[in-house]
Design a protein around this motif. Structure first.
Motif, PDB file in Angstrom:
ATOM      1  N   PRO A   1       0.841  -1.197   0.000  1.00 45.80           N
ATOM      2  CA  PRO A   1       0.000   0.000   0.000  1.00 45.80           C
ATOM      3  C   PRO A   1       0.877   1.248   0.000  1.00 45.80           C
ATOM      4  O   PRO A   1       2.019   1.217   0.465  1.00 45.80           O
ATOM      5  N   LEU A   2       0.349   2.319  -0.545  1.00 48.23           N
ATOM      6  CA  LEU A   2       1.126   3.552  -0.686  1.00 48.23           C
ATOM      7  C   LEU A   2       0.494   4.668   0.135  1.00 48.23           C
ATOM      8  O   LEU A   2      -0.705   4.920   0.043  1.00 48.23           O
ATOM      9  N   ASP A   3       1.330   5.312   0.931  1.00 47.18           N
ATOM     10  CA  ASP A   3       0.906   6.501   1.656  1.00 47.18           C
ATOM     11  C   ASP A   3       1.936   7.580   1.340  1.00 47.18           C
ATOM     12  O   ASP A   3       1.714   8.421   0.490  1.00 47.18           O
ATOM     13  N   GLU A   4       3.096   7.478   1.969  1.00 46.06           N
ATOM     14  CA  GLU A   4       4.162   8.442   1.700  1.00 46.06           C
ATOM     15  C   GLU A   4       5.326   7.808   0.948  1.00 46.06           C
ATOM     16  O   GLU A   4       6.306   8.469   0.630  1.00 46.06           O
ATOM     17  N   GLY A   5       5.269   6.517   0.704  1.00 41.04           N
ATOM     18  CA  GLY A   5       6.335   5.838  -0.020  1.00 41.04           C
ATOM     19  C   GLY A   5       7.408   5.251   0.867  1.00 41.04           C
ATOM     20  O   GLY A   5       8.315   4.581   0.383  1.00 41.04           O
ATOM     21  N   ASP A   6       7.329   5.493   2.184  1.00 39.17           N
ATOM     22  CA  ASP A   6       8.344   4.969   3.097  1.00 39.17           C
ATOM     23  C   ASP A   6       8.361   3.441   3.109  1.00 39.17           C
ATOM     24  O   ASP A   6       9.414   2.821   3.136  1.00 39.17           O
ATOM     25  N   LEU A   7       7.185   2.834   3.093  1.00 37.61           N
ATOM     26  CA  LEU A   7       7.101   1.376   3.137  1.00 37.61           C
ATOM     27  C   LEU A   7       7.722   0.773   1.881  1.00 37.61           C
ATOM     28  O   LEU A   7       8.535  -0.145   1.963  1.00 37.61           O
ATOM     29  N   GLU A   8       7.369   1.283   0.721  1.00 36.35           N
ATOM     30  CA  GLU A   8       7.949   0.769  -0.528  1.00 36.35           C
ATOM     31  C   GLU A   8       9.473   0.861  -0.502  1.00 36.35           C
ATOM     32  O   GLU A   8      10.168  -0.069  -0.892  1.00 36.35           O
ATOM     33  N   ASN A   9       9.978   1.996  -0.053  1.00 37.22           N
ATOM     34  CA  ASN A   9      11.428   2.207  -0.035  1.00 37.22           C
ATOM     35  C   ASN A   9      12.147   1.313   0.960  1.00 37.22           C
ATOM     36  O   ASN A   9      13.346   1.069   0.830  1.00 37.22           O
ATOM     37  N   ALA A  10      11.422   0.825   1.964  1.00 32.47           N
ATOM     38  CA  ALA A  10      12.042  -0.004   3.002  1.00 32.47           C
ATOM     39  C   ALA A  10      12.046  -1.493   2.634  1.00 32.47           C
ATOM     40  O   ALA A  10      12.664  -2.296   3.323  1.00 32.47           O
ATOM     41  N   ILE A  11      11.360  -1.879   1.555  1.00 35.49           N
ATOM     42  CA  ILE A  11      11.321  -3.284   1.144  1.00 35.49           C
ATOM     43  C   ILE A  11      12.622  -3.589   0.407  1.00 35.49           C
ATOM     44  O   ILE A  11      12.946  -2.960  -0.602  1.00 35.49           O
ATOM     45  N   LYS A  12      13.372  -4.552   0.943  1.00 38.12           N
ATOM     46  CA  LYS A  12      14.709  -4.847   0.411  1.00 38.12           C
ATOM     47  C   LYS A  12      14.993  -6.330   0.515  1.00 38.12           C
ATOM     48  O   LYS A  12      14.239  -7.079   1.125  1.00 38.12           O
ATOM     49  N   TYR A  13      16.110  -6.721  -0.079  1.00 37.40           N
ATOM     50  CA  TYR A  13      16.598  -8.081   0.125  1.00 37.40           C
ATOM     51  C   TYR A  13      18.027  -7.998   0.586  1.00 37.40           C
ATOM     52  O   TYR A  13      18.715  -7.007   0.359  1.00 37.40           O
ATOM     53  N   GLU A  14      18.439  -9.044   1.262  1.00 39.27           N
ATOM     54  CA  GLU A  14      19.796  -9.110   1.795  1.00 39.27           C
ATOM     55  C   GLU A  14      20.349 -10.496   1.483  1.00 39.27           C
ATOM     56  O   GLU A  14      19.650 -11.493   1.606  1.00 39.27           O
ATOM     57  N   GLU A  15      21.590 -10.522   1.052  1.00 41.74           N
ATOM     58  CA  GLU A  15      22.255 -11.797   0.764  1.00 41.74           C
ATOM     59  C   GLU A  15      23.206 -12.116   1.907  1.00 41.74           C
ATOM     60  O   GLU A  15      23.932 -11.250   2.378  1.00 41.74           O
ATOM     61  N   SER A  16      23.165 -13.349   2.361  1.00 40.58           N
ATOM     62  CA  SER A  16      24.082 -13.778   3.416  1.00 40.58           C
ATOM     63  C   SER A  16      24.513 -15.210   3.136  1.00 40.58           C
ATOM     64  O   SER A  16      23.994 -15.853   2.229  1.00 40.58           O
ATOM     65  N   ARG A  17      25.427 -15.685   3.921  1.00 36.51           N
ATOM     66  CA  ARG A  17      25.893 -17.067   3.772  1.00 36.51           C
ATOM     67  C   ARG A  17      25.584 -17.851   5.033  1.00 36.51           C
ATOM     68  O   ARG A  17      25.705 -17.342   6.134  1.00 36.51           O
ATOM     69  N   ASP A  18      25.197 -19.076   4.806  1.00 31.12           N
ATOM     70  CA  ASP A  18      24.966 -20.020   5.898  1.00 31.12           C
ATOM     71  C   ASP A  18      25.843 -21.225   5.566  1.00 31.12           C
ATOM     72  O   ASP A  18      25.414 -22.118   4.847  1.00 31.12           O
ATOM     73  N   GLY A  19      27.076 -21.174   6.042  1.00 37.03           N
ATOM     74  CA  GLY A  19      28.044 -22.196   5.635  1.00 37.03           C
ATOM     75  C   GLY A  19      28.366 -21.985   4.168  1.00 37.03           C
ATOM     76  O   GLY A  19      28.762 -20.906   3.756  1.00 37.03           O
ATOM     77  N   ARG A  20      28.117 -22.985   3.368  1.00 41.69           N
ATOM     78  CA  ARG A  20      28.388 -22.881   1.926  1.00 41.69           C
ATOM     79  C   ARG A  20      27.172 -22.399   1.147  1.00 41.69           C
ATOM     80  O   ARG A  20      27.272 -22.117  -0.036  1.00 41.69           O
ATOM     81  N   ARG A  21      26.023 -22.322   1.822  1.00 36.98           N
ATOM     82  CA  ARG A  21      24.795 -21.899   1.148  1.00 36.98           C
ATOM     83  C   ARG A  21      24.667 -20.382   1.137  1.00 36.98           C
ATOM     84  O   ARG A  21      25.058 -19.718   2.080  1.00 36.98           O
ATOM     85  N   ILE A  22      24.086 -19.874   0.054  1.00 34.58           N
ATOM     86  CA  ILE A  22      23.750 -18.459  -0.012  1.00 34.58           C
ATOM     87  C   ILE A  22      22.272 -18.345   0.313  1.00 34.58           C
ATOM     88  O   ILE A  22      21.453 -19.105  -0.183  1.00 34.58           O
ATOM     89  N   VAL A  23      21.941 -17.379   1.159  1.00 36.43           N
ATOM     90  CA  VAL A  23      20.562 -17.187   1.587  1.00 36.43           C
ATOM     91  C   VAL A  23      20.142 -15.761   1.244  1.00 36.43           C
ATOM     92  O   VAL A  23      20.864 -14.810   1.533  1.00 36.43           O
TER      93      VAL A  23
END
Length: 144
Positions: free
Chosen positions: A45-67
């Protein structure tokens, strides 16, 4: 006696194939994460755009796996517990994902721009993952 020829060549070829498959899977996973984020932003949903801008992804490692973890970066939002009809939510973004509400004007106006036919509103991240999942699997299988 059986003599195996080309064993080193076959082994090297198998290693290169595994590396290429691994690289393709990583790229496919990252493309999938980016697609989920784009869909979630379009479904949010859109109000001021803060929520849209806060939606992100992050890459990390769990041993040899990428998450890849997709969601709302809470540090990008002003934190305020949110209460509606006596039910408490740990922030606006949680209510917008889990709550029951009517869309405001700006959210309703997004409808013509939403990709893949998803609706705007509650469950925006969950639905984005569900909608992107078949494409992610197809992309992974093309590279296997």
């Amino acid at each position: 006696m059986i003599k195996f020829e080309g064993l080193k060549t076959t082994s090297a070829l198998m290693r290169r194939t595994a590396e290429k498959t691994s690289q393709h899977a990583r790229r496919a996973g990252e493309r999938g994460a980016k697609n989920v984020v784009a869909l979630a932003k379009s479904y949010a949903p859109l109000d001021e755009g803060d929520l849209e801008n806060a939606i992100k992804y992050e890459e990390s490692r769990d041993g040899r796996r990428i998450v890849w973890t997709m969601g709302v970066d809470e540090s990008a939002l002003e934190y305020k517990p949110f209460e509606v009809d006596g039910e408490r939510y740990e922030g606006y973004h949680v209510f917008m994902h889990e709550g029951d509400y009517d869309l405001g004007e700006l959210s309703a106006g997004k409808g013509t721009h939403v990709r893949q036919g998803g609706d705007i509103g509650p469950g925006y991240i969950t639905r984005a993952i569900e909608d992107a999942y078949p494409d992610i699997i197809d992309d992974m299988e093309r590279g296997a």
